[in-house]
Design a protein around this motif. Structure first.
Motif, PDB file in Angstrom:
ATOM      1  N   VAL A   1       0.837  -1.199   0.000  1.00 50.42           N
ATOM      2  CA  VAL A   1       0.000   0.000   0.000  1.00 50.42           C
ATOM      3  C   VAL A   1       0.872   1.249   0.000  1.00 50.42           C
ATOM      4  O   VAL A   1       0.583   2.231  -0.672  1.00 50.42           O
ATOM      5  CB  VAL A   1      -0.952  -0.026   1.206  1.00 50.42           C
ATOM      6  N   ARG A   2       1.984   1.215   0.747  1.00 50.85           N
ATOM      7  CA  ARG A   2       2.886   2.378   0.832  1.00 50.85           C
ATOM      8  C   ARG A   2       3.524   2.714  -0.513  1.00 50.85           C
ATOM      9  O   ARG A   2       3.667   3.857  -0.879  1.00 50.85           O
ATOM     10  CB  ARG A   2       4.017   2.088   1.821  1.00 50.85           C
ATOM     11  N   THR A   3       3.943   1.652  -1.225  1.00 48.97           N
ATOM     12  CA  THR A   3       4.739   1.902  -2.427  1.00 48.97           C
ATOM     13  C   THR A   3       3.907   2.203  -3.658  1.00 48.97           C
ATOM     14  O   THR A   3       4.430   2.708  -4.641  1.00 48.97           O
ATOM     15  CB  THR A   3       5.646   0.703  -2.740  1.00 48.97           C
TER      16      THR A   3
ATOM     17  N   ARG B   1      -1.589  18.438   5.227  1.00 46.47           N
ATOM     18  CA  ARG B   1      -1.241  17.091   4.755  1.00 46.47           C
ATOM     19  C   ARG B   1      -0.641  16.302   5.914  1.00 46.47           C
ATOM     20  O   ARG B   1       0.193  16.818   6.662  1.00 46.47           O
ATOM     21  CB  ARG B   1      -0.204  17.225   3.629  1.00 46.47           C
ATOM     22  N   GLY B   2      -1.088  15.099   6.093  1.00 48.08           N
ATOM     23  CA  GLY B   2      -0.590  14.268   7.188  1.00 48.08           C
ATOM     24  C   GLY B   2      -1.277  14.563   8.515  1.00 48.08           C
ATOM     25  O   GLY B   2      -0.959  13.957   9.537  1.00 48.08           O
ATOM     26  N   GLY B   3      -2.243  15.470   8.469  1.00 41.29           N
ATOM     27  CA  GLY B   3      -2.949  15.814   9.711  1.00 41.29           C
ATOM     28  C   GLY B   3      -4.141  14.899   9.944  1.00 41.29           C
ATOM     29  O   GLY B   3      -4.712  14.348   8.994  1.00 41.29           O
TER      30      GLY B   3
ATOM     31  N   ALA C   1     -12.128   2.201   1.467  1.00 42.20           N
ATOM     32  CA  ALA C   1     -11.718   3.606   1.544  1.00 42.20           C
ATOM     33  C   ALA C   1     -10.204   3.763   1.416  1.00 42.20           C
ATOM     34  O   ALA C   1      -9.730   4.765   0.883  1.00 42.20           O
ATOM     35  CB  ALA C   1     -12.205   4.215   2.860  1.00 42.20           C
ATOM     36  N   VAL C   2      -9.451   2.770   1.910  1.00 38.75           N
ATOM     37  CA  VAL C   2      -7.993   2.951   1.923  1.00 38.75           C
ATOM     38  C   VAL C   2      -7.289   2.267   0.741  1.00 38.75           C
ATOM     39  O   VAL C   2      -6.111   2.500   0.525  1.00 38.75           O
ATOM     40  CB  VAL C   2      -7.367   2.444   3.253  1.00 38.75           C
TER      41      VAL C   2
ATOM     42  N   GLU D   1      -4.545   6.398  11.857  1.00 34.68           N
ATOM     43  CA  GLU D   1      -3.331   7.114  12.302  1.00 34.68           C
ATOM     44  C   GLU D   1      -2.160   6.791  11.370  1.00 34.68           C
ATOM     45  O   GLU D   1      -1.405   7.672  10.984  1.00 34.68           O
ATOM     46  CB  GLU D   1      -2.966   6.712  13.732  1.00 34.68           C
ATOM     47  N   GLN D   2      -2.051   5.488  11.024  1.00 36.24           N
ATOM     48  CA  GLN D   2      -0.972   5.078  10.107  1.00 36.24           C
ATOM     49  C   GLN D   2      -1.080   5.832   8.786  1.00 36.24           C
ATOM     50  O   GLN D   2      -0.080   6.264   8.223  1.00 36.24           O
ATOM     51  CB  GLN D   2      -1.083   3.593   9.795  1.00 36.24           C
ATOM     52  N   PHE D   3      -2.311   5.956   8.306  1.00 39.85           N
ATOM     53  CA  PHE D   3      -2.506   6.647   7.033  1.00 39.85           C
ATOM     54  C   PHE D   3      -2.108   8.112   7.123  1.00 39.85           C
ATOM     55  O   PHE D   3      -1.532   8.660   6.190  1.00 39.85           O
ATOM     56  CB  PHE D   3      -3.951   6.505   6.549  1.00 39.85           C
TER      57      PHE D   3
END
Lengths: 332, 227
Positions: A12-14, B27-29, B151-152, B181-183
């Motif tokens: 998913v990250r890459t 971004r990242g928030g 969604a992810v 949180e990871q996302f």
């Protein structure tokens, strides 16, 4: 819940998410785009089987609606061919006066045979006229009951194929003035009338085809409207996850295509069956008129035109109906 | 990343769903959107999707003024979003795999990439091995996790979640929140609407508190100021 797999997170990250300006199929390429179409086409055929009775009714309605104007067009084409086949055999019949002797009649026919417009000539004496009447009508005339043969001698002129209807009319007018001739008849006239009537028929068929095409359009639109209602939730979710209008439209366009195509196939089948059913009665009737005319089957070009037309109608109906639904969805 | 500039929303009857709401999420928030039912949480999320537009003010996401977004660009924009719906919004006649794969399918991913991504997303929510199952036979919690996976799966840059833990037990809720949180740590902007204050209190993230359509300037939970 199972612990997250490191590999899964890495995947998913890459993997990059698609940027806003890339086109829809940049991820999988054109080949994937074609595969998607193939898959959607197959899925939309399956969709027909989900409600087989409803699908069958729609296809029947489309097929029967299209078969009516198509049958008319094919019949008119046959009529046109029939007239065309007779046109080359245009005849002028000269009915002799009753007091004209056989010798005078024969002399006249010999004179007429020398004319340039005449391809073939046949002289029928009074007796021959009577025999021909008896054989063609099947009625035996008991001459014993009559004072004399009521039929006149006839000269039948067959004009050359190059003769125009005007030439023939002029010939008929000229020959009708001959002292031996009681009445001159041009057989072409009724064919011209028939041809004019066939032309009216063609126009009627075109109007009928237009009206019934609209019927087909509304039938497909109504069928798809129900289906869209049934799949409203799916459409909304697909729009929310980024489905384009083209993506939403695609399965319905294929469904419209199948409805139109199968409806068109049904229409040509119905018309071909009708022609097959008419074949022997028409052949019998033709033989009574000394004609070798046979019912002509639908030409291959017309067959493909019908399928193309009906398929396009289905696609157009789907385009309009889904478009209306999407506009309503956007308006909300 | 997400910018609300004096956003108000009034419905036809004159009822105000949002009043002059302004905030910015980088971004990242990660932020929690809290408030009672009818406070305007869902309306605010719908404006980011965007299935609704403000009566006044601007919503800007990743530099795009959403009102100016053309209908051609809208699908492309939505592919950068991940949305977890309160009522799952799954397709009942499609398998778990097909549901999760939907955002990838509309984006034109190849079947091979789709398979890899879907399995990875299902692994993340603990549903690997249930790809072929239909949503109807899953529990409410499992259905919610399918919704999260969907969604992810496209690795969105913005993740919106409307009551994502509503049907989950505390342990599962915690794991889903960890996933969000990871996302956000991976650079996604995450906005979660929730009325589960106990759960929200466990995470030290920004709170956006709505009351009658107004955004309160400072929000406190358990004596701690997160705003």
């Amino acid at each position: 819940m199972a612990a997250y797999s490191a590999a899964a997170i890495l995947v998913v990250r890459t993997m990059p998410s698609p940027p806003l300006k890339k086109n829809s199929y940049s991820q999988g390429g054109f080949k994937h785009y074609l595969t998607e179409h193939q898959q959607t086409a197959g899925e939309s055929i399956d969709q027909l089987w989900i409600k087989p009775f409803g699908s069958l009714m729609t296809i029947l309605l489309i097929g029967l609606s299209l078969s009516l104007p198509l049958a008319l067009i094919v019949m008119l084409e046959n009529g046109d061919k029939l007239v065309g086949s007779w046109e080359g055999q245009s005849k002028v019949s000269l009915f002799m006066k009753m007091d004209v002797s056989e010798q005078s009649g024969l002399a006249l026919s010999q004179r007429l045979a020398l004319r340039s417009e005449v391809r073939k000539l046949r002289y029928l004496s009074k007796e021959q006229s009577l025999k021909e009447f008896e054989s063609s009508s099947g009625i035996s005339v008991p001459l014993a009951l009559l004072d004399e043969n009521p039929l006149p001698a006839v000269i039948i002129l067959e004009a050359k194929a190059s003769s125009s209807p005007d030439d023939l009319s002029r010939l008929r007018d000229e020959l009708s003035l001959l002292p031996e001739v009681e009445y001159a008849q041009l057989d072409l006239l009724w064919m011209k009338r028939l041809q004019a009537m066939l032309q009216i028929g063609v126009h009627l068929a075109q109007v009928l085809a237009l009206i019934l095409a609209l019927v087909v359009l509304f039938v497909v639109m109504n069928t798809l409207k129900l289906l869209i209602e049934h799949r409203r939730n799916e459409i909304e979710i697909t729009l929310l996850v980024g489905g384009s209008h083209a993506y939403i439209r695609r399965p319905f366009l294929y469904l419209g295509l199948w409805y139109g195509l199968f409806g068109g196939l049904l229409a040509v089948t119905v018309v071909e069956l009708l022609l097959w059913w008419l074949e022997s009665p028409v052949a019998r009737m033709s033989s009574l008129y000394d004609s070798s005319f046979q019912v002509q089957s639908m030409p291959l070009s017309l067959f493909f035109q019908v399928l193309l037309f009906s398929s396009l109608l289905g696609v157009m109906a789907a385009w309009l109906e889904v478009g209306m639904h999407l506009r309503r969805a956007l308006a909300k | 990343m997400i910018q609300f500039e004096n956003v108000s929303k009034k419905y036809a009857g004159g009822q105000a769903a949002l009043q002059n709401v302004s905030f910015e999420l980088e971004r990242g928030g990660l932020a929690f959107l809290i408030g009672h039912s009818g406070a305007g949480k869902s309306t605010l999320l719908r404006m980011i999707m965007p299935t609704e537009h403000p009566s006044s003010g601007k919503v800007i996401v990743d530099g795009h003024d959403l009102r100016q977004l053309s209908s051609r660009k809208l699908p492309q924009y939505r592919r950068t979003l991940g949305v977890v719906f309160q009522d799952h919004q799954l397709l009942s006649d499609r398998s778990v795999f097909d549901n999760v794969a939907l955002p990838l399918r509309v984006s034109g991913f190849s079947h091979r990439d789709m398979g890899r991504r879907v399995r990875a997303a299902l692994d993340k929510v603990g549903l690997l091995g249930k790809e072929r199952i239909m949503p109807g036979v899953l529990s409410a919690g499992e259905r919610q996790r399918v919704g999260v996976a969907r969604a992810v799966v496209n690795r969105p840059s913005v993740l919106l979640a409307d009551e994502p833990t509503g049907n989950l037990d505390p342990e599962l809720s915690g794991e889903i929140m960890d996933l969000f949180e990871q996302f956000s740590q991976m650079g996604a902007c995450v906005l979660i609407a929730s009325h589960d204050l106990a759960l929200v209190a466990r995470y030290k993230h920004r709170l956006l508190s709505l009351e009658h359509g107004r955004l309160l300037s400072g929000s406190h939970l358990g004596g701690e100021n997160h705003a």
